[in-house]
Design a protein around this motif. Structure first.
Motif, PDB file in Angstrom:
ATOM      1  N   ALA A 174       0.311  -3.978 -11.892  1.00  0.00           N
ATOM      2  CA  ALA A 174       0.206  -5.429 -11.988  1.00  0.00           C
ATOM      3  C   ALA A 174      -1.156  -5.918 -11.500  1.00  0.00           C
ATOM      4  O   ALA A 174      -1.750  -6.830 -12.087  1.00  0.00           O
ATOM      5  N   ALA A 175      -1.663  -5.303 -10.417  1.00  0.00           N
ATOM      6  CA  ALA A 175      -2.982  -5.690  -9.892  1.00  0.00           C
ATOM      7  C   ALA A 175      -4.072  -5.457 -10.926  1.00  0.00           C
ATOM      8  O   ALA A 175      -4.948  -6.311 -11.135  1.00  0.00           O
ATOM      9  N   LEU A 176      -4.030  -4.301 -11.586  1.00  0.00           N
ATOM     10  CA  LEU A 176      -5.037  -3.996 -12.599  1.00  0.00           C
ATOM     11  C   LEU A 176      -4.948  -4.947 -13.776  1.00  0.00           C
ATOM     12  O   LEU A 176      -5.971  -5.415 -14.294  1.00  0.00           O
ATOM     13  N   ALA A 177      -3.732  -5.244 -14.215  1.00  0.00           N
ATOM     14  CA  ALA A 177      -3.561  -6.147 -15.353  1.00  0.00           C
ATOM     15  C   ALA A 177      -4.116  -7.533 -15.034  1.00  0.00           C
ATOM     16  O   ALA A 177      -4.811  -8.142 -15.863  1.00  0.00           O
ATOM     17  N   CYS A 178      -3.827  -8.030 -13.827  1.00  0.00           N
ATOM     18  CA  CYS A 178      -4.332  -9.348 -13.441  1.00  0.00           C
ATOM     19  C   CYS A 178      -5.852  -9.353 -13.303  1.00  0.00           C
ATOM     20  O   CYS A 178      -6.524 -10.306 -13.707  1.00  0.00           O
ATOM     21  N   ALA A 179      -6.389  -8.283 -12.721  1.00  0.00           N
ATOM     22  CA  ALA A 179      -7.845  -8.209 -12.549  1.00  0.00           C
ATOM     23  C   ALA A 179      -8.552  -8.173 -13.900  1.00  0.00           C
ATOM     24  O   ALA A 179      -9.569  -8.862 -14.100  1.00  0.00           O
ATOM     25  N   ARG A 180      -8.030  -7.372 -14.822  1.00  0.00           N
ATOM     26  CA  ARG A 180      -8.663  -7.268 -16.143  1.00  0.00           C
ATOM     27  C   ARG A 180      -8.565  -8.586 -16.903  1.00  0.00           C
ATOM     28  O   ARG A 180      -9.458  -8.946 -17.674  1.00  0.00           O
ATOM     29  N   LEU A 237       0.168 -11.636   6.361  1.00  0.00           N
ATOM     30  CA  LEU A 237      -0.676 -12.834   6.493  1.00  0.00           C
ATOM     31  C   LEU A 237      -2.091 -12.563   6.009  1.00  0.00           C
ATOM     32  O   LEU A 237      -2.683 -13.377   5.278  1.00  0.00           O
ATOM     33  N   TYR A 238      -2.654 -11.435   6.392  1.00  0.00           N
ATOM     34  CA  TYR A 238      -4.000 -11.079   5.931  1.00  0.00           C
ATOM     35  C   TYR A 238      -4.064 -11.020   4.407  1.00  0.00           C
ATOM     36  O   TYR A 238      -4.967 -11.595   3.786  1.00  0.00           O
ATOM     37  N   LEU A 239      -3.093 -10.362   3.784  1.00  0.00           N
ATOM     38  CA  LEU A 239      -3.114 -10.225   2.331  1.00  0.00           C
ATOM     39  C   LEU A 239      -2.853 -11.559   1.635  1.00  0.00           C
ATOM     40  O   LEU A 239      -3.314 -11.781   0.513  1.00  0.00           O
ATOM     41  N   ALA A 240      -2.105 -12.447   2.286  1.00  0.00           N
ATOM     42  CA  ALA A 240      -1.833 -13.764   1.711  1.00  0.00           C
ATOM     43  C   ALA A 240      -3.033 -14.690   1.814  1.00  0.00           C
ATOM     44  O   ALA A 240      -3.169 -15.634   1.023  1.00  0.00           O
ATOM     45  N   SER A 241      -3.907 -14.438   2.764  1.00  0.00           N
ATOM     46  CA  SER A 241      -5.026 -15.335   3.040  1.00  0.00           C
ATOM     47  C   SER A 241      -6.238 -15.004   2.176  1.00  0.00           C
ATOM     48  O   SER A 241      -6.327 -13.942   1.557  1.00  0.00           O
ATOM     49  N   ASP A 242      -7.199 -15.917   2.182  1.00  0.00           N
ATOM     50  CA  ASP A 242      -8.447 -15.692   1.449  1.00  0.00           C
ATOM     51  C   ASP A 242      -9.335 -14.670   2.144  1.00  0.00           C
ATOM     52  O   ASP A 242     -10.354 -14.259   1.571  1.00  0.00           O
ATOM     53  N   GLU A 243      -8.969 -14.235   3.337  1.00  0.00           N
ATOM     54  CA  GLU A 243      -9.721 -13.172   4.010  1.00  0.00           C
ATOM     55  C   GLU A 243      -9.685 -11.875   3.201  1.00  0.00           C
ATOM     56  O   GLU A 243     -10.580 -11.037   3.330  1.00  0.00           O
ATOM     57  N   SER A 244      -8.662 -11.718   2.378  1.00  0.00           N
ATOM     58  CA  SER A 244      -8.507 -10.491   1.579  1.00  0.00           C
ATOM     59  C   SER A 244      -8.857 -10.712   0.111  1.00  0.00           C
ATOM     60  O   SER A 244      -8.323 -10.032  -0.769  1.00  0.00           O
ATOM     61  N   LYS A 245      -9.780 -11.627  -0.158  1.00  0.00           N
ATOM     62  CA  LYS A 245     -10.069 -12.012  -1.543  1.00  0.00           C
ATOM     63  C   LYS A 245     -10.647 -10.879  -2.385  1.00  0.00           C
ATOM     64  O   LYS A 245     -10.662 -10.968  -3.619  1.00  0.00           O
ATOM     65  N   PHE A 246     -11.115  -9.786  -1.775  1.00  0.00           N
ATOM     66  CA  PHE A 246     -11.637  -8.641  -2.523  1.00  0.00           C
ATOM     67  C   PHE A 246     -10.662  -7.463  -2.458  1.00  0.00           C
ATOM     68  O   PHE A 246     -11.017  -6.327  -2.744  1.00  0.00           O
ATOM     69  N   VAL A 247      -9.415  -7.736  -2.123  1.00  0.00           N
ATOM     70  CA  VAL A 247      -8.405  -6.688  -1.973  1.00  0.00           C
ATOM     71  C   VAL A 247      -7.316  -6.870  -3.025  1.00  0.00           C
ATOM     72  O   VAL A 247      -6.627  -7.891  -3.027  1.00  0.00           O
ATOM     73  N   THR A 248      -7.181  -5.901  -3.917  1.00  0.00           N
ATOM     74  CA  THR A 248      -6.077  -5.916  -4.875  1.00  0.00           C
ATOM     75  C   THR A 248      -5.730  -4.483  -5.266  1.00  0.00           C
ATOM     76  O   THR A 248      -6.603  -3.609  -5.274  1.00  0.00           O
ATOM     77  N   GLY A 249      -4.460  -4.238  -5.538  1.00  0.00           N
ATOM     78  CA  GLY A 249      -3.998  -2.888  -5.857  1.00  0.00           C
ATOM     79  C   GLY A 249      -4.018  -1.950  -4.665  1.00  0.00           C
ATOM     80  O   GLY A 249      -3.934  -0.727  -4.828  1.00  0.00           O
ATOM     81  N   ALA A 250      -4.080  -2.494  -3.462  1.00  0.00           N
ATOM     82  CA  ALA A 250      -4.226  -1.680  -2.252  1.00  0.00           C
ATOM     83  C   ALA A 250      -2.871  -1.444  -1.588  1.00  0.00           C
ATOM     84  O   ALA A 250      -1.892  -2.147  -1.839  1.00  0.00           O
ATOM     85  N   GLU A 251      -2.850  -0.436  -0.700  1.00  0.00           N
ATOM     86  CA  GLU A 251      -1.675  -0.100   0.099  1.00  0.00           C
ATOM     87  C   GLU A 251      -2.018  -0.323   1.567  1.00  0.00           C
ATOM     88  O   GLU A 251      -2.879   0.357   2.105  1.00  0.00           O
TER      89      GLU A 251
END
Length: 261
Positions: A174-180, A237-251
């Motif tokens: 899902a992360a890849l599909a949204c990013a593309r 909270l970190y993943l929900a916030s804009d602090e993680s704006k360059f984080v997707t598809g991560a574990e």
């Protein structure tokens, strides 16, 4: 000072207790308007009332995450109340009975998959649709709760591990599909170790000596204890916030060192 998720609208499933309740409280404390969902209406409404008493906005909705029509109603209610959706925390889950693979019942297997995997799929699907309509800028953050048993196996947890492994790879897809597509939606998974929640307590209760089962489980973590719901909530909270704006598809693994061994 504004909170870390100030004015964001968040849906948290399985929010009546454990990680879900801790996450809803923390997101609200950091400025979010929160929609809490759960099958346990009395406990869920109590958490929402506590949040409102603290001065934040919160709405509770009874919700079966394995029912697509229920998801459509929850998303529609969130949009009607708050006008947008910025964060979805797919937290609702069940453990299923502890058993060996040759003892696993098909109905139990299907129930675990329906809640843990179908629920994440349905929530992600409908949240993406809502987040793409956000204005002035589309986008949002979806946080899917997997587990350490989405990374490693368990001799008596086949259905649970399979469902959480599915969450892990569905999240990446899902992360890849949204990013593309460039729609601004980020999708990440969180992998808690054993956390002091009703789900864990229920698993201990299935053993002949629950106290000994707890001690053995604590010893599996190099930090020597079970995690607390708040330990996981801060990662969400970190993943929900804009602090993680360059984080997707991560574990994001929050496990007291369990999987580092």
């Amino acid at each position: 000072m504004p909170g870390r998720v100030q004015d964001k609208v968040a849906i948290v499933t399985g929010a009546a207790s454990g990680i879900g309740a801790a996450t809803a409280r923390l997101l609200a404390r950091e400025g979010a308007r929160v929609v809490l969902t759960d099958l346990d209406a009395a406990a869920g409404e109590a958490v929402a009332a506590e949040i409102r008493a603290g001065g934040a906005e919160a709405l509770f909705l009874a919700h079966d995450v394995a029912d697509e029509a229920a998801w459509e109603r929850v998303i529609a209610a969130a949009l009607a109340r708050f006008g947008r959706l910025d964060v979805l925390v797919n937290n609702a889950g069940i453990g299923g009975p502890a058993c060996r693979p040759d003892e696993q019942g098909l109905e139990d297997w299907r129930q675990v998959m329906a809640v843990n995997l179908d629920g994440v799929f349905l929530g992600t699907k409908h949240a993406i649709r809502a987040m793409k309509r956000n204005r002035p800028r589309p986008g949002g953050s979806i946080v899917n709760l997997s587990s350490i048993l989405g990374l490693v196996g368990g001799t008596r947890s086949g259905a649970y591990a399979a469902s959480k492994g599915g969450v892990r790879l569905y999240t990446k897809s899902a992360a890849l599909a949204c990013a593309r597509e460039g729609n601004g939606v980020r999708v990440n998974s969180v992998h808690p170790g054993y956390i002091r929640t009703p789900l864990a307590e229920g698993a201990f209760a299935q053993h002949e000596d629950p106290a000994e089962a707890r001690r053995r489980t604590e010893a599996l973590h190099p930090l020597g204890r079970l995690g607390e719901p708040e330990d996981v909530a801060y990662g969400i909270l970190y993943l929900a916030s804009d602090e993680s704006k360059f984080v997707t598809g991560a574990e994001l693994v929050i496990d007291g060192g369990y999987t580092a061994q």
